[in-house]
Design an enzyme around this catalytic site. Structure first.
Site, mmCIF file in Angstrom:
data_model
loop_
_atom_site.group_PDB
_atom_site.id
_atom_site.type_symbol
_atom_site.label_atom_id
_atom_site.label_comp_id
_atom_site.label_asym_id
_atom_site.label_seq_id
_atom_site.Cartn_x
_atom_site.Cartn_y
_atom_site.Cartn_z
ATOM 1 N N TYR A 118 0.858 -1.197 0.000
ATOM 2 C CA TYR A 118 0.000 0.000 0.000
ATOM 3 C C TYR A 118 0.889 1.240 0.000
ATOM 4 C CZ TYR A 118 -3.341 3.527 1.526
ATOM 5 O OH TYR A 118 -4.124 4.659 1.598
ATOM 6 N N GLU A 206 -3.297 7.666 -4.044
ATOM 7 C CA GLU A 206 -3.135 6.334 -3.454
ATOM 8 C C GLU A 206 -2.917 5.260 -4.513
ATOM 9 O OE1 GLU A 206 -6.001 4.544 -0.193
ATOM 10 O OE2 GLU A 206 -6.675 3.866 -2.157
#
Ligand code: GDP
Ligand code: MN
Length: 404
Positions: A118, A206
């Site tokens: 992530y 993101e």
């Protein structure tokens, strides 16, 4: 402002981040042809053959678990997945129970995954810095990782002037456990993500997941790739990014919120039954709190601002009254710049045009209030459900009682 994954992938790709290429479609009949175009060859260890991914393009995450990101191994499977996604609403933990309609799909070449990570840049209000957030627990909901395994999340603040610096990116890459050539690739992606975040005035940028492919003859250390991306932008800065403005998709917006924003009104739909019309965001929040204190629930947040025209105020009432959930309306105006007469005229216009069948409680105070009260009095034949209130507490009490 939010954009779709396929648009976010384009931005990343332009910033030099390796992203598997894809094609968007809006009809399942195109899926078989596009499969042949984008599908990649799998390693024999992963079953061989061709692999592609069909991905619903909606402004919500959790698509994988909802069945709206599907790995497909043939043109037939691609067609079936596309048909399913275009004819069913997607319900995920981010959509609410009614779900979202899907009108566009992204088809990309599939990749073999050795590990998922992530990566995101956002603003940390506590330190008042932009921050790189990274985790070796990628692919899953980051909120869950934060709750269950907070130690698995790395935070690295960006320098206010210099942004993310090379040594920081490399440090984070090592902390995530990247090895050999992966370290340089991952650090480069972090730098590109941070630069994009700042250049494009994002509120979040993101990549989830960032992945490493298994080792191969061409890439003995594997390849680091972005296979999903999400960008949100600061609405107050989109005026200086024509390219980002062009990515706006009105179909993904709440229709009432869209109408309101076109009139310069700040409107947020909520799930209660008391429609609110207020001037000023702070007063609107105080109004909602006071309604809650009296046991009521607001159907919306609506700030008409200081300089709304009669037409904007009338439109605001149209939006409120068209909401079937609204069982009562509270108007709370403390006129400073706002002229009470404009609000009163808006109320009368709405009464003539649509009619207030539901209870209407009005608290008017401030600039030109006498003229405002007079307009309401003259329109009283059409305002049969009107109750005047002396102050906000009184108004909230009256409207909560009226809808109870
Ligand atoms: P999200 O659920 O909306 O965040 O959609 P993602 O694009 O992140 O996909 C969800 C999950 O599907 C990923 O975390 C991966 O595990 C899997 N996935 C997506 N693309 C691929 C791919 O090309 N190959 C493989 N093997 N898995 C993929
Ligand atoms: Mn994802």
């Amino acid at each position: 402002m939010k954009i779709h994954e396929y648009q976010a992938r384009d931005i990343l790709s332009q910033a030099g981040v390796p992203v598997p290429p894809g094609v968007t479609i809006d009809n399942y009949e195109e899926a078989a042809r596009v499969f042949k175009e984008v599908a990649t060859d799998c390693r024999p260890e992963d079953g061989g053959g061709k692999l592609a991914v069909v991905k619903a393009q909606v402004h919500a995450g959790g698509r994988g678990k909802a069945g709206f990101v599907k790995l497909v191994r043939s043109p037939e499977e691609a067609t079936e997945a596309a048909r399913f996604m275009l004819s069913n609403k997607m319900v995920s933990y981010q959509t609410g129970a009614e779900g979202l309609e899907v009108t566009k799909l992204l088809m990309v070449g599939g990749v073999d995954i050795a590990k998922e990570y992530y990566l995101a840049i956002t603003t940390d209000r506590k330190t008042r810095r932009h921050v790189l957030i990274a985790s070796s627990e990628g692919g899953v909901e980051i909120e869950k990782v934060a709750e269950e395994n907070p130690g698995a999340i790395v935070r690295e603040p960006l320098h206010p002037l210099l942004g993310l610096q090379g040594f920081q990116a490399r440090k984070v890459a090592f902390e995530l456990g990247f090895k050999g050539k992966q370290v340089g690739q991952a650090a480069k992606i972090m730098m590109a993500l941070a630069r994009t975040f700042l250049d494009k005035d994002c509120t979040i940028a993101e990549i989830n997941p960032l992945i490493v492919t298994p080792a191969s003859d061409d890439h003995p250390d594997g390849q680091v790739l972005a296979i999903d991306a999400k960008f949100n932008f600061d609405d107050n800065a989109t005026f200086r990014h024509k390219d980002i403005q062009g990515m706006f998709d009105p179909a993904e917006e709440n229709p009432s919120e869209l109408r309101a924003s076109r009139m310069g009104l700040s409107y947020i739909a909520l799930d209660g039954n008391i429609g609110c019309l207020v001037n000023g965001a702070g007063l609107a929040m105080a109004t909602m709190d006071t309604i809650a204190l009296e046991g009521g629930t607001p159907a919306n947040f609506l700030d008409v601002g200081g300089s709304a025209s009669e037409e904007a105020v009338t439109e605001a009432f149209r939006i409120i009254l068209e909401d079937d959930a609204v069982k009562g309306v509270l108007v709370n105006i403390f006129g400073g710049i706002m002229d009470c007469a404009v609000i009163a005229q808006g109320i009368v216009n709405a009464a003539s045009e649509i009619g207030f069948e539901v209870p209407l409680v009005v608290r008017l105070e401030g600039t030109n209030v006498e003229a405002g009260r007079k307009i309401l009095e003259e329109g009283s034949a059409k305002l049969t459900t009107l109750q005047a209130a002396t102050d906000l507490g009184d108004a909230a009490k009256k409207v909560a009682a009226a809808v109870a």
